[in-house]
Enzyme design. Structure first.
Site, mmCIF file in Angstrom:
data_model
loop_
_atom_site.group_PDB
_atom_site.id
_atom_site.type_symbol
_atom_site.label_atom_id
_atom_site.label_comp_id
_atom_site.label_asym_id
_atom_site.label_seq_id
_atom_site.Cartn_x
_atom_site.Cartn_y
_atom_site.Cartn_z
ATOM 1 N N GLU A 146 43.312 29.778 27.961
ATOM 2 C CA GLU A 146 43.159 31.065 27.266
ATOM 3 C C GLU A 146 41.727 31.369 26.878
ATOM 4 O O GLU A 146 41.398 32.510 26.605
ATOM 5 C CB GLU A 146 44.069 31.095 26.014
ATOM 6 C CG GLU A 146 43.694 30.142 24.877
ATOM 7 C CD GLU A 146 44.208 28.712 25.033
ATOM 8 O OE1 GLU A 146 44.442 28.274 26.183
ATOM 9 O OE2 GLU A 146 44.351 28.017 24.012
ATOM 10 N N ASP A 189 32.205 46.587 14.261
ATOM 11 C CA ASP A 189 33.584 46.555 13.776
ATOM 12 C C ASP A 189 33.806 47.597 12.683
ATOM 13 O O ASP A 189 34.743 48.386 12.728
ATOM 14 C CB ASP A 189 33.937 45.165 13.223
ATOM 15 C CG ASP A 189 33.505 44.060 14.162
ATOM 16 O OD1 ASP A 189 33.438 44.329 15.367
ATOM 17 O OD2 ASP A 189 33.225 42.943 13.693
ATOM 18 N N CYS A 230 47.415 21.880 25.603
ATOM 19 C CA CYS A 230 46.776 20.876 24.752
ATOM 20 C C CYS A 230 47.800 20.185 23.845
ATOM 21 O O CYS A 230 48.615 19.430 24.346
ATOM 22 C CB CYS A 230 45.611 21.495 23.984
ATOM 23 S SG CYS A 230 44.407 20.240 23.519
ATOM 24 N N TYR A 231 47.822 20.480 22.525
ATOM 25 C CA TYR A 231 48.855 19.853 21.699
ATOM 26 C C TYR A 231 50.239 20.153 22.279
ATOM 27 O O TYR A 231 51.120 19.294 22.295
ATOM 28 C CB TYR A 231 48.776 20.354 20.247
ATOM 29 C CG TYR A 231 49.784 19.698 19.321
ATOM 30 C CD1 TYR A 231 49.485 18.507 18.675
ATOM 31 C CD2 TYR A 231 51.045 20.253 19.125
ATOM 32 C CE1 TYR A 231 50.416 17.890 17.846
ATOM 33 C CE2 TYR A 231 51.987 19.647 18.300
ATOM 34 C CZ TYR A 231 51.661 18.468 17.653
ATOM 35 O OH TYR A 231 52.571 17.854 16.840
ATOM 36 N N GLY A 256 46.831 22.618 18.860
ATOM 37 C CA GLY A 256 46.858 22.468 17.412
ATOM 38 C C GLY A 256 46.087 21.245 16.977
ATOM 39 O O GLY A 256 45.844 20.346 17.785
ATOM 40 N N HIS A 263 42.380 24.388 27.872
ATOM 41 C CA HIS A 263 42.755 25.675 27.269
ATOM 42 C C HIS A 263 42.515 26.816 28.259
ATOM 43 O O HIS A 263 41.391 27.300 28.383
ATOM 44 C CB HIS A 263 41.935 25.918 25.998
ATOM 45 C CG HIS A 263 42.343 25.023 24.877
ATOM 46 N ND1 HIS A 263 43.331 25.360 23.980
ATOM 47 C CD2 HIS A 263 41.927 23.791 24.525
ATOM 48 C CE1 HIS A 263 43.502 24.379 23.117
ATOM 49 N NE2 HIS A 263 42.660 23.404 23.421
ATOM 50 N N LYS A 308 36.248 41.105 19.522
ATOM 51 C CA LYS A 308 35.118 42.041 19.522
ATOM 52 C C LYS A 308 35.009 42.874 20.804
ATOM 53 O O LYS A 308 34.734 44.068 20.736
ATOM 54 C CB LYS A 308 33.818 41.278 19.277
ATOM 55 C CG LYS A 308 32.592 42.111 19.441
ATOM 56 C CD LYS A 308 31.720 42.345 18.258
ATOM 57 C CE LYS A 308 31.679 41.360 17.181
ATOM 58 N NZ LYS A 308 31.505 42.022 15.881
HETATM 59 N N1 LIG Z 1 26.413 44.881 4.067
HETATM 60 C C1 LIG Z 1 27.693 45.275 4.081
HETATM 61 N N2 LIG Z 1 28.084 46.357 3.370
HETATM 62 C C2 LIG Z 1 29.362 46.759 3.368
HETATM 63 N N3 LIG Z 1 30.345 46.134 4.055
HETATM 64 C C3 LIG Z 1 30.022 45.041 4.750
HETATM 65 C C4 LIG Z 1 28.679 44.555 4.814
HETATM 66 N N4 LIG Z 1 28.665 43.474 5.626
HETATM 67 C C5 LIG Z 1 29.924 43.294 6.044
HETATM 68 N N5 LIG Z 1 30.751 44.230 5.524
HETATM 69 C C6 LIG Z 1 32.214 44.343 5.719
HETATM 70 O O1 LIG Z 1 32.714 43.106 6.203
HETATM 71 C C7 LIG Z 1 33.311 43.292 7.478
HETATM 72 C C8 LIG Z 1 33.132 42.073 8.365
HETATM 73 O O2 LIG Z 1 31.766 41.912 8.724
HETATM 74 P P1 LIG Z 1 31.399 41.636 10.229
HETATM 75 O O3 LIG Z 1 29.956 41.308 10.284
HETATM 76 O O4 LIG Z 1 32.395 40.696 10.785
HETATM 77 O O5 LIG Z 1 31.691 43.018 10.950
HETATM 78 P P2 LIG Z 1 30.702 44.198 11.256
HETATM 79 O O6 LIG Z 1 29.483 44.036 10.447
HETATM 80 O O7 LIG Z 1 31.438 45.481 11.057
HETATM 81 O O8 LIG Z 1 30.425 44.029 12.771
HETATM 82 P P3 LIG Z 1 29.512 42.927 13.474
HETATM 83 O O9 LIG Z 1 30.395 41.712 13.596
HETATM 84 O O10 LIG Z 1 29.216 43.538 14.784
HETATM 85 O O11 LIG Z 1 28.332 42.666 12.622
HETATM 86 C C9 LIG Z 1 32.653 44.542 8.022
HETATM 87 O O12 LIG Z 1 33.421 45.119 9.044
HETATM 88 C C10 LIG Z 1 32.532 45.384 6.786
HETATM 89 O O13 LIG Z 1 33.755 46.019 6.485
HETATM 90 N N1 LIG Z 2 43.224 21.358 20.867
HETATM 91 C C1 LIG Z 2 44.348 20.654 20.723
HETATM 92 O O1 LIG Z 2 45.462 21.129 20.850
HETATM 93 C C2 LIG Z 2 44.133 19.230 20.257
HETATM 94 C C3 LIG Z 2 45.388 18.403 20.276
HETATM 95 C C4 LIG Z 2 45.200 17.052 19.615
HETATM 96 N N2 LIG Z 2 44.930 17.234 18.213
HETATM 97 C C5 LIG Z 2 44.051 16.310 20.324
HETATM 98 O O2 LIG Z 2 43.022 16.107 19.743
HETATM 99 O O3 LIG Z 2 44.180 15.930 21.463
#
Ligand SMILES: Nc1ncnc2c1ncn2[C@@H]1O[C@H](COP(=O)(O)OP(=O)(O)OP(=O)(O)O)[C@@H](O)[C@H]1O
Ligand SMILES: NC(=O)CC[C@H](N)C(=O)O
Ligand SMILES: O=c1[nH]c(=O)c2[nH+]cn([C@@H]3O[C@H](COP(=O)(O)O)[C@@H](O)[C@H]3O)c2[nH]1
Ligand SMILES: [Mg+2]
Length: 516
Positions: free
Chosen positions: A175, A231, A82-83, A55, A173, A372
């Protein structure tokens, strides 16, 4: 009620959902709760272990976030990250201070007692693997009963444990994808230390979501923002399965797209989408509203609002549209707003933090908790074409967040030309498929050059190519120098107005992938 295997208490880390995701990959069911959840409410879920997330706050601050101390008395193992580690150190009587050496990015982990005498947390881990740090505070004195189980060059307490109390803590981290064997440490904690055996199945996700969309939508219609990215394409395919012709897919040309993108998207969806795609031409509206605006967050908010304005205008042309479907993923959410806890706003993604409060639609976002690469797997299951699944992400605010300062047509055109050369070279060399994202940024910095014996004073373009798996952490791609040279030469020779190309060699964190 199903038992939750692991509870993650969230202190607002950017990576909390990644902890959930790593456990999901091991079919371990977990839930994320705010850090201040009362111990009775945790106990009601009957968990086998607790993870305290990272955090942004510092444990020595007066208003630092704390856990219900009875968490440590529940008799189940606790892992702090971490935190979370710093919290444990203080809660058990040790101390934490601000460090002179801030550590962001890679560190090499040295496991104490390797190979025969290591902590159960590191079972099957190799020594000297890379882990990812992101902290500026450090544990100064260890609490009684704790021992060091791993170190790194800058962190003598990279990992600590109290085996008797079954409390473990990591300064890095585990994760994040760039921590090489971090997933093993989380698996060891859940399976070997907490004894989790139940299995949670990701396979049912798609079926469940489709059924729940069908039920929620009833006979209403859904406008789906479709960008051509993976997406929204996955969301549209899920919606079509769920509600068929009640789906209205809308692609907005916001004037911030790449060269030829509108035509490509229209072409691809003519073949691959069962519902007819509507293209909205909103170039003048977007560029008009952005004129003269240079603050990144302001740009993002304007773009988010204008998208909704355009979606609402289109919705009025159809009867019965109640919902807006978007391909929102977890990284969009976590960077934009606080989820389940006190995380920092890093940037307002247009589709989350950029949404206006006057919006009438109800949102459908079936991918909101996923990353993704998980979405790509779903796309594959749905039978989407490979080119669509593996397309690099392209942000909704498009080139507007790749032009530093205000956005105008000449700059957009300049950037489009540089960008298309970069992508062309990456595809030809095979590096497109090997990298997460690649783009050019117009820096709004001019510099002096010499071309054909004449002085130039022209624009600088920065090339950014990164490797990542989920976009939460990233490293710059180590492209061969001759490829970089070819990209630079072609951009400078072929794009009038650019006389210098630089390469971005920062990782995320501490930088982000996009520049704004
Ligand atoms: N030009 C656009 N026209 C309509 N909807 C859009 C447009 N650009 C983004 N969006 C909406 O915003 C959302 C988030 O955009 P984002 O770029 O994260 O996702 P994506 O375009 O579907 O996939 P990618 O991340 O692979 O580009 C999209 O999933 C879509 O619903
Ligand atoms: N990523 C973290 O959890 C950071 C913890 C705390 N804020 C630090 O800077 O050490
Ligand atoms: O649709 C989007 N709307 C946005 O407002 C937005 N901002 C960043 N991105 C994409 O998210 C990933 C992580 O980007 P950052 O490291 O720059 O935050 C990268 O893949 C970015 O391209 C966005 N996508
Ligand atoms: Mg996109």
């Amino acid at each position: 009620m199903t038992n939750v295997s692991i509870i993650v208490l969230d202190f607002g880390s950017q990576y909390t959902q990644l902890i959930a995701r790593r456990l999901r990959e091991d079919k371990i069911y977990c839930e994320i709760l705010p850090y201040h959840t009362k111990v009775e409410d945790i106990q009601a879920k009957n968990p086998k272990g607790i993870i305290l997330s990272g955090g942004p706050s510092s444990v020595y601050n007066e208003d630092a976030y704390e856990v219900d101390k009875d968490v440590y008395k529940m008799g189940i193992p606790v892992l702090g990250i971490c935190y979370g580690m710093q919290r444990i150190a203080v809660d058990f009587g040790g101390s934490v201070i601000r460090s002179d050496h801030h550590e962001y990015g890679k560190a090499e982990l040295d496991i104490v007692g390797y190979p025969d005498n290591i902590s159960a947390l590191f079972k099957d881990c190799d020594n000297h693997r890379i882990v990812w740090m992101s902290h500026s505070d450090r544990v100064e004195t260890l609490p009684d009963g704790f021992k060091v189980i791993a170190t790194s060059e800058n962190s003598p307490y990279a990992a600590i444990a109290n085996d008797e109390k079954r409390v473990y803590a990591l300064q890095f981290h585990p994760e994040v994808q760039h921590s090489e064997e971090g997933y093993l440490m989380l698996r060891n904690f859940a399976k070997n230390i907490c004894g989790v055996t139940e299995k949670w199945k990701m396979e049912h996700f798609l079926k469940q979501q489709i059924e729940s969309i069908r039920e929620r939508v009833g006979d209403a219609k859904v406008l789906c923002g479709l960008s051509g990215g993976v997406d929204s394409s996955v969301v549209a395919a899920m919606l079509y399965e769920a509600i068929g012709d009640q789906l209205i897919p809308v692609f907005v040309d916001n004037g911030l797209l790449r060269k030829g993108e509108r035509e490509q998207v229209e072409e691809v969806f003519k073949i691959n989408l069962k519902a007819p795609l509507i293209t909205v031409d909103a170039v003048d509206n977007f560029l008009g509203k952005l004129a003269g605006v240079s603050d990144p967050e302001q740009k993002r908010k304007i773009i988010g609002h204008t998208f909704i304005e355009e979606f609402e205008k289109e919705a009025k042309k159809h009867d019965g549209i109640k919902f807006l479907a978007q391909g929102t993923l977890y990284p969009d959410v976590i960077e934009s707003i606080s989820v389940n806890g006190p995380s920092e706003v890093i940037k307002s993604h247009h589709n989350v933090g950029g949404l206006p409060d006057w919006m009438d639609f109800e949102l459908i976002e079936p991918l909101r908790e996923l990353f993704k690469d998980e979405v790509r797997k779903i796309g594959f299951e749905l039978g989407l074409p490979e080119g669509m699944i593996n397309r690099h992400p392209f942000p909704g605010p498009g080139l507007a967040i790749r032009i530093m300062g205000d956005v105008n047509v000449p700059d957009l055109d300049l950037l489009r030309e540089a960008d298309v050369i970069l992508l062309d070279e990456l595809k030809a060399s095979g590096y497109y498929a090997k990298t997460w994202q690649a783009f050019a940024v117009l820096l709004n910095v001019k510099s002096v050059g010499v071309m054909g014996d004449n002085r130039t004073y022209d624009n600088t373009v920065c090339v950014r190519v990164v490797e990542a798996v989920d976009g939460m952490t990233a490293t710059f791609a180590h492209l061969p120098h001759d490829l970089l040279e070819r990209i630079s030469r072609r951009i400078i020779n072929e794009v009038d107005g650019i006389n210098r190309v630089v390469y971005d060699i920062s990782s995320k964190p501490p930088a982000t992938i996009e520049w704004e």
